[in-house]
Design an enzyme around this catalytic site. Structure first.
Site, PDB file in Angstrom:
ATOM      1  N   SER A   1       4.573  23.136  64.376  1.00 38.78           N
ATOM      2  CA  SER A   1       5.945  22.771  64.022  1.00 38.78           C
ATOM      3  C   SER A   1       6.773  22.859  65.291  1.00 38.78           C
ATOM      4  O   SER A   1       7.357  23.889  65.605  1.00 38.78           O
ATOM      5  CB  SER A   1       6.492  23.716  62.943  1.00 38.78           C
ATOM      6  OG  SER A   1       7.835  23.393  62.628  1.00 38.78           O
TER       7      SER A   1
ATOM      8  N   HIS B   1       1.706  27.850  64.687  1.00 41.11           N
ATOM      9  CA  HIS B   1       2.236  28.981  63.923  1.00 41.11           C
ATOM     10  C   HIS B   1       1.170  29.466  62.928  1.00 41.11           C
ATOM     11  O   HIS B   1       1.308  29.246  61.721  1.00 41.11           O
ATOM     12  CB  HIS B   1       3.503  28.573  63.165  1.00 41.11           C
ATOM     13  CG  HIS B   1       4.727  28.516  64.008  1.00 41.11           C
ATOM     14  ND1 HIS B   1       5.392  29.646  64.425  1.00 41.11           N
ATOM     15  CD2 HIS B   1       5.404  27.457  64.515  1.00 41.11           C
ATOM     16  CE1 HIS B   1       6.444  29.284  65.164  1.00 41.11           C
ATOM     17  NE2 HIS B   1       6.467  27.971  65.228  1.00 41.11           N
TER      18      HIS B   1
ATOM     19  N   GLU C   1       0.731  32.226  61.705  1.00 41.62           N
ATOM     20  CA  GLU C   1       1.258  33.242  60.785  1.00 41.62           C
ATOM     21  C   GLU C   1       2.028  32.634  59.616  1.00 41.62           C
ATOM     22  O   GLU C   1       2.366  33.357  58.666  1.00 41.62           O
ATOM     23  CB  GLU C   1       2.172  34.212  61.543  1.00 41.62           C
ATOM     24  CG  GLU C   1       3.552  33.695  61.884  1.00 41.62           C
ATOM     25  CD  GLU C   1       3.592  32.738  63.059  1.00 41.62           C
ATOM     26  OE1 GLU C   1       4.651  32.169  63.331  1.00 41.62           O
ATOM     27  OE2 GLU C   1       2.532  32.533  63.722  1.00 41.62           O
TER      28      GLU C   1
ATOM     29  N   ARG D   1      15.040  21.990  54.975  1.00 39.14           N
ATOM     30  CA  ARG D   1      16.209  22.396  55.771  1.00 39.14           C
ATOM     31  C   ARG D   1      16.663  21.259  56.675  1.00 39.14           C
ATOM     32  O   ARG D   1      17.858  20.948  56.773  1.00 39.14           O
ATOM     33  CB  ARG D   1      15.852  23.617  56.607  1.00 39.14           C
ATOM     34  CG  ARG D   1      16.934  24.106  57.567  1.00 39.14           C
ATOM     35  CD  ARG D   1      16.318  24.911  58.691  1.00 39.14           C
ATOM     36  NE  ARG D   1      15.425  24.094  59.508  1.00 39.14           N
ATOM     37  CZ  ARG D   1      14.506  24.590  60.340  1.00 39.14           C
ATOM     38  NH1 ARG D   1      14.338  25.897  60.441  1.00 39.14           N
ATOM     39  NH2 ARG D   1      13.755  23.772  61.068  1.00 39.14           N
TER      40      ARG D   1
ATOM     41  N   CYS E   1       4.056  29.589  69.934  1.00 43.94           N
ATOM     42  CA  CYS E   1       4.842  28.344  69.880  1.00 43.94           C
ATOM     43  C   CYS E   1       5.802  28.248  71.068  1.00 43.94           C
ATOM     44  O   CYS E   1       5.374  28.184  72.206  1.00 43.94           O
ATOM     45  CB  CYS E   1       5.541  28.210  68.534  1.00 43.94           C
ATOM     46  SG  CYS E   1       5.985  26.486  68.164  1.00 43.94           S
TER      47      CYS E   1
ATOM     48  N   LYS F   1       8.761  14.947  65.958  1.00 45.23           N
ATOM     49  CA  LYS F   1       8.344  16.328  65.759  1.00 45.23           C
ATOM     50  C   LYS F   1       6.880  16.404  65.330  1.00 45.23           C
ATOM     51  O   LYS F   1       6.447  15.659  64.438  1.00 45.23           O
ATOM     52  CB  LYS F   1       9.228  17.002  64.707  1.00 45.23           C
ATOM     53  CG  LYS F   1       8.950  18.485  64.524  1.00 45.23           C
ATOM     54  CD  LYS F   1       9.933  19.099  63.528  1.00 45.23           C
ATOM     55  CE  LYS F   1       9.717  20.604  63.394  1.00 45.23           C
ATOM     56  NZ  LYS F   1      10.683  21.224  62.456  1.00 45.23           N
TER      57      LYS F   1
END
Length: 315
Positions: A192, A235, A237, A249, A142, A163
């Protein structure tokens, strides 16, 4: 794979509860084998979660891997205890004279800053320069991928209008690459990020090649033609709930953010999101570890740096 990590690391009990073989330090020391040494530079604020996620991906081959954790000494981490960092993490001063079979550089939530504005940028540059002579193969994730391309090849990043968050369909550009061996021609992967690297900039650098991309999310995997550096813009993982936690969040902070695309069933944030990228993620990490670390790294770690670019014909 018997993954070798400190017995007291929180990831150890978590992985064992998932029926993943975590080798004790005692047992590892009594095996007549040289384990692969993999260093993880963890730049994520959620350090314990990231440790567990990446170690899970490194845990499904017959290889023995000794994992060490590295932190940016020039940055103050606020989301993990000082005791955890002091117990389990090393700094660049501690490892600068060591050599490693593999290095993983994680993402970081600093994409909207210029690279030079990141407080640990100088230290990261030093680590990336060091990796060229002291590490056999480096995997950038990333923002870590964007930082690596900018530092090594001068490739810029660009702000996105909104985003890129969600689980997107991808296709293989180089299906014959060992890195994607066993991965379906089309597959789903997590993104992300607030910035992107553009295809035309990669195509201008003959030392780089595109391995996989998405029509909707853009580039996903780029590698150096000598197979010493790998750049993954998503990502793989991430756990099933990670995107949801990030979304909640951001909402709690008052940050305007769209619902992650193709993630929640029916785009309903109250619904439980399934993990639809697990198999490709596992193959990606396993293939990197097997074909580009284990198969080509010198047995004598002292040889890394002298013949680090010999890849035995792997592309």
């Amino acid at each position: 794979m018997p993954i070798r990590i400190p017995d007291a690391l929180p990831a150890s009990s978590e992985l064992e509860s998932e029926n993943i073989f975590v080798m004790t330090e005692f047992r590892a020391l009594h095996q007549d084998i040289r384990p692969l040494r993999v260093l993880i530079l963890n730049l994520m604020p959620t350090k314990i979660a990231t440790e567990t996620q990446i170690m899970r991906q490194l845990s499904n081959t017959p290889l023995q891997v000794e994992v060490e954790l590295l932190r940016a000494d020039s940055h103050e981490s606020r989301n993990v205890s000082a005791t955890h960092l002091e117990t389990f993490y090393r700094t660049f001063r501690d490892v600068r004279y060591d050599r490693y079979d593999g290095l993983i550089i994680t993402g970081a939530p600093v994409e909207q800053l210029r690279f030079e504005e990141v407080d640990y940028w100088s230290e990261l540059q030093e680590i990336m320069d060091w990796s060229s002579t002291n590490v056999h193969s480096t995997l950038h994730i990333c923002w870590g991928a964007q930082a690596g391309l900018y530092h090594h090849y001068g490739i810029p990043k660009y702000a996105l209008p909104e985003k890129a968050t969600g689980v997107f369909e991808h296709h293989l550009v180089e299906p014959r690459s060992p890195l994607v061996r066993g991965i379906d021609d089309t597959f789903r992967a997590v993104h992300s990020r607030n910035t992107e690297v553009r295809r035309q900039d990669i195509e201008r650098v003959p030392e780089l090649e595109i391995i996989a991309e998405s029509d909707e999310a853009g580039l996903y995997i780029v590698k150096s033609t000598d197979s010493s550096r790998f750049f993954v813009f998503g990502h793989p993982e991430y756990d099933a709930e990670t995107l949801r936690l990030e979304y909640e969040r951001d909402l709690a902070r008052g940050i305007p953010v769209a619902i992650p695309r193709h993630y929640f069933p029916g785009d309903d944030p109250s619904a439980e999101p399934p993990n639809t990228w697990r198999s490709h993620a596992q193959l990606l990490y396993t293939n990197w570890l097997n074909y580009y670390v284990y198969q080509t790294t010198p047995y004598d770690l002292r040889s890394i740096g002298r013949d680090v670019r010999s890849r035995s014909g792997l592309v």
